[in-house]
Design a protein around this motif. Sequence first.
Motif: not given
Length: 289
Positions: A133-142
């Motif tokens: 959960y702490n990196v969900a958005v950057p992982v999806v965008l990457h």
Amino acid sequence: MGRGIVTLLGPVEIRELAGRLGLRPTKKLGQNFVIDGGTVRRIVRTAGLDGDDVVIEVGPGLGSLTLALLPEAARVIAVEIDPVLAAQLPRTAADRAPELAGRLDVVPADALRVTAAELPGSPPTALVANLPYNVAVPVVLHLLAELPSLRKGLVMVQSEVADRLAAPPGSRVYGVPSVKAAWYADVRRAGPVGRTVFWPVPNVDSGLVALTRREPPATTASRAEVFAVIDAAFAQRRKTLRAALAGWAGTAAAAEEALRRAGVDPSSRGERLAVTDFARVAEHRPLHG
């Protein structure tokens, strides 16, 4: 495609496996393992996979979701940052899905930095993951940026993050994640997930987000140029776009001119604009500050 026999992990097996590995789930890595077979089956069903899909799974952990994915996909590429978990996953697949274990590739890497060249075999077509959960958005965008082969996705994230990713313009929680995700895909909420399906039980609710790839807006501006406008617009979201984009344009007057030429009211705020509006603004950036 032969499905083979898969024995999913339950609460007892997950705790036993974690104990054997000396694993204490860490907040730093956002580790909350799914212990409910019904939930992983629901995730796989909602993902709408077909037998030809190559799935990339991020943060497979002990393999709860991985085991449910193997019968439904041509291949599963699991990207795991924890070396102990990465080493164990193929053994778990061999033990619990012996006929299907050959479909699994484990890549010991950080999903925030992994490149298409590091992934074996055919490029992934679907992202299915219980994301840290702490990196969900950057992982999806990457991954959407790095893997143009991805056509669809279903990710489990913190409920508030699910709201932000799927928010439409004008929504109270619409912001940078919403607009940048919309550059790549149609994004929608795909249902809630209760806390008790995890071990350890998190102190937040979770939700599913479905992604369907589409073409980015037709624009002469590059993605980086459009994203620069988005970042500037939301850096001070209480400000009007005329004020918020002053640094980006050089001056507030230059920002106002760019906005007017793009057909955007300079007194409006970033949360009113769709990704196509941001693309138009980017096209009209002044050549000189």
